[in-house]
Scaffold this motif. Sequence first.
Motif, PDB file in Angstrom:
ATOM      1  N   GLU B 308       0.994  -1.120  -0.005  1.00 14.88           N
ATOM      2  CA  GLU B 308      -0.125   0.001   0.022  1.00 14.88           C
ATOM      3  C   GLU B 308       0.770   1.354  -0.007  1.00 14.88           C
ATOM      4  OE1 GLU B 308      -3.996  -0.604   2.386  1.00 14.88           O
ATOM      5  OE2 GLU B 308      -2.549  -1.551   3.354  1.00 14.88           O
ATOM      6  N   VAL B 309       0.409   2.477  -0.467  1.00 15.12           N
ATOM      7  CA  VAL B 309       0.849   3.376  -0.507  1.00 15.12           C
ATOM      8  C   VAL B 309       1.160   4.376   0.909  1.00 15.12           C
ATOM      9  CG1 VAL B 309       1.139   5.826  -1.288  1.00 15.12           C
ATOM     10  CG2 VAL B 309       0.145   3.929  -2.839  1.00 15.12           C
ATOM     11  N   HIS B 310      -0.069   3.942   1.693  1.00 13.47           N
ATOM     12  CA  HIS B 310       0.046   4.339   3.013  1.00 13.47           C
ATOM     13  C   HIS B 310      -0.130   3.028   3.865  1.00 13.47           C
ATOM     14  CE1 HIS B 310      -1.792   8.630   1.821  1.00 13.47           C
ATOM     15  NE2 HIS B 310      -0.485   8.271   1.482  1.00 13.47           N
ATOM     16  N   GLU B 311       0.807   2.907   4.591  1.00 12.89           N
ATOM     17  CA  GLU B 311       0.703   1.546   5.667  1.00 12.89           C
ATOM     18  C   GLU B 311       1.460   1.863   6.866  1.00 12.89           C
ATOM     19  OE1 GLU B 311       1.801  -1.600   2.858  1.00 12.89           O
ATOM     20  OE2 GLU B 311       3.798  -1.682   3.884  1.00 12.89           O
ATOM     21  N   ASP B 312       1.606   0.918   7.794  1.00 14.92           N
ATOM     22  CA  ASP B 312       2.478   1.031   8.806  1.00 14.92           C
ATOM     23  C   ASP B 312       4.056   0.874   8.498  1.00 14.92           C
ATOM     24  OD1 ASP B 312       0.878   1.389  10.956  1.00 14.92           O
ATOM     25  OD2 ASP B 312       0.702  -0.768  11.393  1.00 14.92           O
ATOM     26  N   PRO B 313       5.048   1.897   9.257  1.00 19.27           N
ATOM     27  CA  PRO B 313       4.771   2.660  10.384  1.00 19.27           C
ATOM     28  C   PRO B 313       4.340   4.049  10.021  1.00 19.27           C
ATOM     29  CG  PRO B 313       7.144   2.362   9.989  1.00 19.27           C
ATOM     30  CD  PRO B 313       6.249   1.524   8.810  1.00 19.27           C
ATOM     31  N   TYR B 314       3.246   4.796  10.539  1.00 21.94           N
ATOM     32  CA  TYR B 314       3.084   5.954  10.345  1.00 21.94           C
ATOM     33  C   TYR B 314       3.980   6.896  11.300  1.00 21.94           C
ATOM     34  CZ  TYR B 314      -0.848   4.345   7.934  1.00 21.94           C
ATOM     35  OH  TYR B 314      -1.666   3.796   6.863  1.00 21.94           O
ATOM     36  N   ILE B 315       4.646   7.952  10.284  1.00 20.63           N
ATOM     37  CA  ILE B 315       5.736   8.861  11.218  1.00 20.63           C
ATOM     38  C   ILE B 315       4.967   9.998  11.539  1.00 20.63           C
ATOM     39  CG2 ILE B 315       7.882   9.641  11.048  1.00 20.63           C
ATOM     40  CD1 ILE B 315       7.811   6.610  10.670  1.00 20.63           C
ATOM     41  N   ASN B 316       4.367  10.021  12.802  1.00 22.13           N
ATOM     42  CA  ASN B 316       3.563  11.059  13.425  1.00 22.13           C
ATOM     43  C   ASN B 316       3.864  11.140  14.830  1.00 22.13           C
ATOM     44  OD1 ASN B 316       1.555   9.495  14.807  1.00 22.13           O
ATOM     45  ND2 ASN B 316       0.593   9.358  13.037  1.00 22.13           N
ATOM     46  N   GLY B 317       3.460  12.348  15.346  1.00 26.37           N
ATOM     47  CA  GLY B 317       3.580  12.521  16.875  1.00 26.37           C
ATOM     48  C   GLY B 317       2.931  11.960  17.647  1.00 26.37           C
ATOM     49  N   GLY B 318       2.075  11.117  17.305  1.00 23.87           N
ATOM     50  CA  GLY B 318       1.241  10.184  18.261  1.00 23.87           C
ATOM     51  C   GLY B 318       1.710   8.569  18.248  1.00 23.87           C
ATOM     52  N   ASN B 319       2.666   8.389  17.555  1.00 24.58           N
ATOM     53  CA  ASN B 319       3.383   6.888  17.192  1.00 24.58           C
ATOM     54  C   ASN B 319       4.724   6.663  18.116  1.00 24.58           C
ATOM     55  OD1 ASN B 319       3.659   4.329  16.465  1.00 24.58           O
ATOM     56  ND2 ASN B 319       3.973   4.753  14.238  1.00 24.58           N
ATOM     57  N   ALA B 320       4.216   6.059  19.446  1.00 22.25           N
ATOM     58  CA  ALA B 320       5.361   5.693  20.194  1.00 22.25           C
ATOM     59  C   ALA B 320       6.083   4.443  19.551  1.00 22.25           C
ATOM     60  CB  ALA B 320       4.944   5.780  21.473  1.00 22.25           C
ATOM     61  N   GLU B 321       5.589   3.563  18.672  1.00 21.33           N
ATOM     62  CA  GLU B 321       6.266   2.388  18.220  1.00 21.33           C
ATOM     63  C   GLU B 321       7.650   2.723  17.781  1.00 21.33           C
ATOM     64  OE1 GLU B 321       4.195   1.336  14.454  1.00 21.33           O
ATOM     65  OE2 GLU B 321       5.268  -0.671  14.358  1.00 21.33           O
ATOM     66  N   ALA B 322       8.514   1.634  18.093  1.00 22.03           N
ATOM     67  CA  ALA B 322       9.992   1.643  17.814  1.00 22.03           C
ATOM     68  C   ALA B 322      10.144   1.014  16.413  1.00 22.03           C
ATOM     69  CB  ALA B 322      10.560   0.793  18.742  1.00 22.03           C
ATOM     70  N   LEU B 323      11.079   1.872  15.722  1.00 22.71           N
ATOM     71  CA  LEU B 323      11.442   1.390  14.391  1.00 22.71           C
ATOM     72  C   LEU B 323      12.333   0.039  14.602  1.00 22.71           C
ATOM     73  CD1 LEU B 323      12.456   4.921  12.740  1.00 22.71           C
ATOM     74  CD2 LEU B 323      10.472   3.780  12.631  1.00 22.71           C
ATOM     75  N   ARG B 324      11.679  -0.949  13.528  1.00 22.62           N
ATOM     76  CA  ARG B 324      12.477  -1.983  13.539  1.00 22.62           C
ATOM     77  C   ARG B 324      13.520  -2.118  11.949  1.00 22.62           C
ATOM     78  NH1 ARG B 324       8.124  -6.332  13.540  1.00 22.62           N
ATOM     79  NH2 ARG B 324       6.528  -4.267  13.122  1.00 22.62           N
ATOM     80  N   GLU B 325      14.327  -2.886  12.057  1.00 18.44           N
ATOM     81  CA  GLU B 325      15.370  -3.097  10.565  1.00 18.44           C
ATOM     82  C   GLU B 325      14.449  -3.591   9.791  1.00 18.44           C
ATOM     83  OE1 GLU B 325      18.702  -5.320  11.189  1.00 18.44           O
ATOM     84  OE2 GLU B 325      19.138  -5.297   9.011  1.00 18.44           O
TER      85      GLU B 325
END
Lengths: 367, 367
Positions: B308-325
Amino acid sequence: MPVNRALVDYSGRMLRLRRVLDERGLAGAVVTSYANLRYLTGSSEEMWERFAGLFLPSSGESSLVVPELSGGSAAAFGELASLLTYSDQEGPGECVGKVLGAFGRRGRIGVEWSFRFRDLELLREKGRYSLQNISVMLSGMRAVKDDEELGLIKKACSVTEEGLEDTVSQIRVGMMEIEVAARLRESIVDHGGENVPFCLVQSGPNAAVPHTQPGRRKIARGDVVVIDVGCTVAGYNSDVTRVVSIGRLGSEQKRAMEAVLEAQDKAISKVRPGVRAKDVDKAARRVVTGAGYGENFVHRTGHGLGLEVHEDPYINGGNAEALREGMVFTVEPGVYLKGRFGVRVEDDVRVSSRGCEVLTKGRKVFV
Amino acid sequence: MPVNRALVDYSGRMLRLRRVLDERGLAGAVVTSYANLRYLTGSSEEMWERFAGLFLPSSGESSLVVPELSGGSAAAFGELASLLTYSDQEGPGECVGKVLGAFGRRGRIGVEWSFRFRDLELLREKGRYSLQNISVMLSGMRAVKDDEELGLIKKACSVTEEGLEDTVSQIRVGMMEIEVAARLRESIVDHGGENVPFCLVQSGPNAAVPHTQPGRRKIARGDVVVIDVGCTVAGYNSDVTRVVSIGRLGSEQKRAMEAVLEAQDKAISKVRPGVRAKDVDKAARRVVTGAGYGENFVHRTGHGLGLEVHEDPYINGGNAEALREGMVFTVEPGVYLKGRFGVRVEDDVRVSSRGCEVLTKGRKVFV
């Protein structure tokens, strides 16, 4: 060719829907699909995964909840509904809670068939609602086109056919399907199409499976090429299928082609107000079956056309709905022989007061 | 460049999902979205309004229910799941009833956030099921790209940039936005893109509203033109935004442009495994705010990219998810001045083992 908003009675459309909701005892409706939002408000924004909804209580003030990103373009609808926007960070929850006030905290709410599970959970957080599918109310309204809508569909048909005329004359043995598709897309845009949502170019055996996307196959002598393409003008769609014969048709190709053309002709001559959709399907299917290809006509005879490429009325054997003046749909019988070839012709028609107006005027078969 | 099915472990993906379903005590899942169906089975068919679903019981045989029209192409997935098809006339009800046998007649079933109300009613006819949103399980799996997926995204990025290089050099004062868009689409296809799902060309004040579709406005001297385009290769997307300056940038345009470029640079240098998505957003926003344009950066910093053109991860101020390799997403700060102009640059990046790999290589600003 943008819609002239002054010519479209959005308030009237919203009012008609609200009356029906009220008669059915619903507290209101939440409309979220692109096509219905466009029909009711004129908003032409694609929302992707972000929530956007028109909240229509059966009585009281209507509201539009949209992402902040769309606030600017949605502002044009200020006269129709109060506008609430949310940022990506906040999410739509608070806005939705606020506007649901006009619905009360319980009761039946109408939603479309495509209403998404996430949004359903959002409503459930806000009150004790039971949901009811109201798509048929909206699709029934939308199936009959007014003059403004008809004008846009006609324009979409004519630019599609102009693009086809230009592009088909450039097809040469050895060209790839995707090359033809790219040229056709560009030509349709040159002629005034705004968007080309689909453009199938299926050559030889690739045409034997109706929905195959164009690929890198090179067009060869003896191929039948099926081109199925449409464009939008101010949101309204055309949908046209033409057959291009590269060299002379073989005898089986010719037989299938003739069956398809006759089937289409018989189906079109059946169309008039009061006739059931399924009888139009039957008229086409009878010819194809008579020619020995009944098993090879694997889809319905047609579908409604408007703000969506597929909408009511569906012209299939299960639809006993009576046609009404102003309905617009496709008539597109086809025959598919696996691994060998396919043929289909598709025209767009309107139910007129006494019969059928064919909106697509061009050649059906290019040789 | 089709996917080499032998290189993709569809069975493994299905198995991983079924394990999670089982751990969570779900009877199974019904997957209906285009992207998840493609991820789990390789099926690339657009279903439009017709029902198609993969039925994955947490134990027992999986089934795929598709319209007869798609039966041919779906047959390739026979080794993954048993295939059931329905005709337009029958509808999917009977098939769905049959395959739900493997789920039992009651229990919790996982569905995606986009699961449609019509399909939900269909499940309810067949048993006493409660539904649970499992999108996050699937999007979590899909967010980390394997080598095969990464290769396709890289290819989509490179053909998009080749198309941009060719097309931007042809832009002249007086050309309409839609002309530039049509040429760009064709050029990307020429370079090997399969489909161009979006192509925004926004000139002058039209760029001040991020999602404006290209129109008939003619490009004028002094314009900043924002081009936001992507293509698919075997279903995987690119998403690139470039800025074209027609003549010299004015002082305010220059200031906004510099802020956006620095913001992007700071955000990209923040990216590495373990960093929270919202800290990447914050890094970009701090620069833009420092330059006095905080209010004018109206959207998130980026979004995941894949099927999808828009999918996880969303890079916004509300997303505390840690980035993964292995995560792939866009970094696209922008500044929008209503009625005047807009600027945005957007690159696609991958979280590498120690930092960030930028997948888009070309010029960000064309002068």
